[in-house]
Design a protein around this motif. Structure first.
Motif, short mmCIF file in Angstrom:
data_model
loop_
_atom_site.label_atom_id
_atom_site.label_comp_id
_atom_site.label_asym_id
_atom_site.label_seq_id
_atom_site.Cartn_x
_atom_site.Cartn_y
_atom_site.Cartn_z
N GLY A 146 0.81 -1.22 0.00
CA GLY A 146 0.00 0.00 0.00
C GLY A 146 0.84 1.25 0.00
N GLY A 147 1.90 1.30 -0.80
CA GLY A 147 2.70 2.50 -0.89
C GLY A 147 1.92 3.67 -1.46
N ASP A 148 0.75 3.37 -2.11
CA ASP A 148 -0.11 4.41 -2.66
C ASP A 148 -1.00 5.01 -1.58
N ARG A 149 -0.85 4.55 -0.35
CA ARG A 149 -1.76 4.91 0.72
C ARG A 149 -1.43 6.29 1.29
N VAL A 150 -2.50 7.01 1.61
CA VAL A 150 -2.36 8.35 2.19
C VAL A 150 -3.26 8.43 3.42
N GLU A 151 -2.72 9.00 4.49
CA GLU A 151 -3.52 9.26 5.67
C GLU A 151 -3.90 10.74 5.68
N VAL A 152 -5.20 10.99 5.68
CA VAL A 152 -5.70 12.37 5.69
C VAL A 152 -6.37 12.62 7.04
N TYR A 153 -5.90 13.64 7.72
CA TYR A 153 -6.51 14.03 8.99
C TYR A 153 -7.39 15.25 8.73
N ALA A 154 -8.71 15.01 8.75
CA ALA A 154 -9.67 16.10 8.60
C ALA A 154 -10.16 16.45 9.99
N GLY A 155 -9.75 17.61 10.47
CA GLY A 155 -10.04 17.94 11.86
C GLY A 155 -9.33 16.94 12.75
N ASP A 156 -10.05 16.26 13.62
CA ASP A 156 -9.45 15.29 14.54
C ASP A 156 -9.71 13.85 14.12
N THR A 157 -10.12 13.65 12.86
CA THR A 157 -10.47 12.31 12.38
C THR A 157 -9.51 11.85 11.30
N ARG A 158 -9.05 10.60 11.42
CA ARG A 158 -8.08 10.04 10.48
C ARG A 158 -8.81 9.24 9.38
N PHE A 159 -8.47 9.53 8.14
CA PHE A 159 -8.98 8.79 6.99
C PHE A 159 -7.81 8.19 6.23
N VAL A 160 -7.96 6.99 5.73
CA VAL A 160 -6.94 6.34 4.91
C VAL A 160 -7.52 6.11 3.52
N ALA A 161 -6.79 6.55 2.51
CA ALA A 161 -7.27 6.42 1.14
C ALA A 161 -6.10 6.22 0.20
N SER A 220 1.88 15.51 -5.86
CA SER A 220 2.55 15.49 -7.16
C SER A 220 3.77 14.58 -7.08
N ALA A 221 4.36 14.27 -8.24
CA ALA A 221 5.43 13.28 -8.33
C ALA A 221 6.63 13.64 -7.46
N ASN A 222 6.98 14.92 -7.37
CA ASN A 222 8.16 15.30 -6.61
C ASN A 222 7.95 15.23 -5.11
N TRP A 223 6.72 14.90 -4.70
CA TRP A 223 6.44 14.77 -3.27
C TRP A 223 6.38 13.31 -2.84
N ARG A 224 6.48 12.40 -3.81
CA ARG A 224 6.35 10.97 -3.51
C ARG A 224 7.58 10.50 -2.73
N GLY A 225 7.38 9.72 -1.70
CA GLY A 225 8.46 9.19 -0.89
C GLY A 225 8.70 7.73 -1.20
N ASN A 226 9.55 7.10 -0.41
CA ASN A 226 9.83 5.69 -0.55
C ASN A 226 8.68 4.88 0.04
N ASP A 227 8.32 3.81 -0.64
CA ASP A 227 7.23 2.98 -0.16
C ASP A 227 7.50 2.46 1.25
N ASP A 228 8.77 2.25 1.57
CA ASP A 228 9.10 1.68 2.86
C ASP A 228 8.88 2.65 4.00
N VAL A 229 8.76 3.91 3.68
CA VAL A 229 8.59 4.91 4.73
C VAL A 229 7.21 4.81 5.36
N GLY A 230 6.25 4.29 4.61
CA GLY A 230 4.88 4.18 5.11
C GLY A 230 3.98 5.18 4.43
N PRO A 231 2.73 5.20 4.81
CA PRO A 231 1.77 6.10 4.16
C PRO A 231 2.08 7.55 4.45
N ARG A 232 1.82 8.39 3.46
CA ARG A 232 2.00 9.83 3.65
C ARG A 232 0.87 10.39 4.47
N GLU A 233 1.15 11.48 5.14
CA GLU A 233 0.15 12.09 6.00
C GLU A 233 -0.14 13.52 5.54
#
Length: 369
Positions: free
Chosen positions: A23-38, A55-68
């Motif tokens: 799930g390297g494509d995974r993103v954690e979005v915190y809307a207010g105090d609620t966590r969403f994973v998409a 965008s592409a220049n913001w993509r990290g390594n899959d091993d780092v985990g989901p972006r927040e």
């Protein structure tokens, strides 16, 4: 050192394998105090706001985990929009002003296009001509009402939920019954004029043809306050919405209607079609005036204002679905019916009983007319 011990030592010195985080494509979005994973692709394909952030220049390594990401917005409207992003549809009853405002903030272009098309059509009023393509309708919405937030602050949100059939612009069709005298014989002639539309004047016809043609073209609402009458003619006015509902296969297909709207749509998806039964009881002679599709002449079958007439056949009305009695129209057009009976049965006795009955059935509304 034996071979087995050497292998164990080599394994001990070898660094442990790092587990590849699925799930390297995974993103954690915190809307207010609620966590969403998409999935990032879900967010970026529906929102240029997220597409810019991820965008592409913001993509990290899959091993780092989901972006927040932190979204300084209320979680409830975001949950509704995220569900729409995943499935491609949204219930109209779930849409609130907060949902629309957040969609505009997130630059959800396709969703906003559908919102503007539905809204503009529901309002049913516009300075320009009737528009048919989605992009033109959305542009007209922006010109008339500004952005989504402006439309909301103007009090127009209820018209997004339910279309306005009271104040919407209308187009009129005028049905005229004229009384003519030729060789001391009085006859009544019917014409239909689609007011304000060039080349839409329909010549002499039968009442059944006039009603069928107008209903197929959407002129189904009576406008009794506009009717006129004098010794020479009777004028009856019908109307239809100038800005009709957008057909299926368009941007607005993303909306799941509520129960009330489903019932309204059913009413607008089909249309009444009329037939008339003329009877003379002395001889039990019957004649039927039917829509043009029952005509043996192919050229007449394509004319919605044409009719065909033939001698009555047992249960013809029931067989073809004309079972709803139209007593209101029978009363409204009673003088015309009496004139028609006199033409069909000129030799009937004075004490014979003649009657005219009108029936209707419902048929699918054609996509173009």
């Amino acid at each position: 050192m034996d071979a087995t011990a050497a292998m164990d030592l080599e394994g001990a010195q070898r660094p442990p394998k790092r587990r590849h985080r699925a799930g390297g494509d995974r993103v954690e979005v915190y809307a207010g105090d609620t966590r969403f994973v998409a999935a990032a692709s879900t967010l970026t394909s529906n929102s240029t706001y997220f597409a810019s952030l991820l965008s592409a220049n913001w993509r990290g390594n899959d091993d780092v985990g989901p972006r927040e990401l932190f979204l300084d917005q209320d979680p409830a409207p975001f949950a509704i929009l995220l569900a729409y992003m995943r499935r491609g549809s949204i219930a109209v009853d779930d849409i609130t002003t907060d949902v629309l405002a957040l969609a505009e903030f997130l630059c959800m272009e396709q969703f906003l296009l559908a919102v503007k098309v539905r809204w503009y059509q529901n309002i049913g009023r516009g300075r320009g001509p009737v528009l048919t393509d989605d992009d033109s309708i959305a542009a007209a919405f922006d010109e008339e009402h500004g952005c989504i937030r402006t439309a909301i602050s103007s009090g127009l949100f209820p018209l997004f939920l339910k279309r306005d059939d009271v104040h919407a612009e209308k187009e009129m069709a005028v049905l005229t019954i004229s009384e003519l005298t030729h060789d001391n014989v009085q006859t009544q002639v019917i014409t239909v004029d689609e007011a304000g539309q060039t080349g839409m004047e329909h010549g002499a016809m039968c009442l059944i043809g006039a009603l069928n043609g107008m209903h197929l073209k959407g002129y189904t609402k009576r406008e009794p306050q506009m009717d006129k009458s004098n010794r020479y003619e009777e004028i009856t006015v019908f109307s239809r919405r100038k800005h009709p509902t957008v057909p299926s296969g368009r941007a607005t297909d993303i909306f799941i209607p509520g129960n009330d709207e489903v019932n309204e749509r059913r009413e607008h998806c089909d249309v009444k079609q009329f037939a008339m039964l003329l009877e003379e009881t002395d001889t039990w002679d019957e004649n039927i005036i039917a829509p043009s599709e029952f005509s043996p002449h192919v050229d007449d079958q394509s004319d919605p204002f044409a009719t065909c007439t033939f001698e009555g056949r047992s249960n013809w009305m029931e067989i073809h679905g004309f079972i709803a009695r139209e007593t209101d129209y029978e009363i409204m057009f009673a003088p015309y019916a009496q004139s028609l009976l006199a033409q069909f049965y000129p030799d009937s006795k004075k004490d014979s009983f003649r009657r005219c009955r009108m029936y209707s059935r419902r048929i699918p509304r054609p996509t173009k007319m």
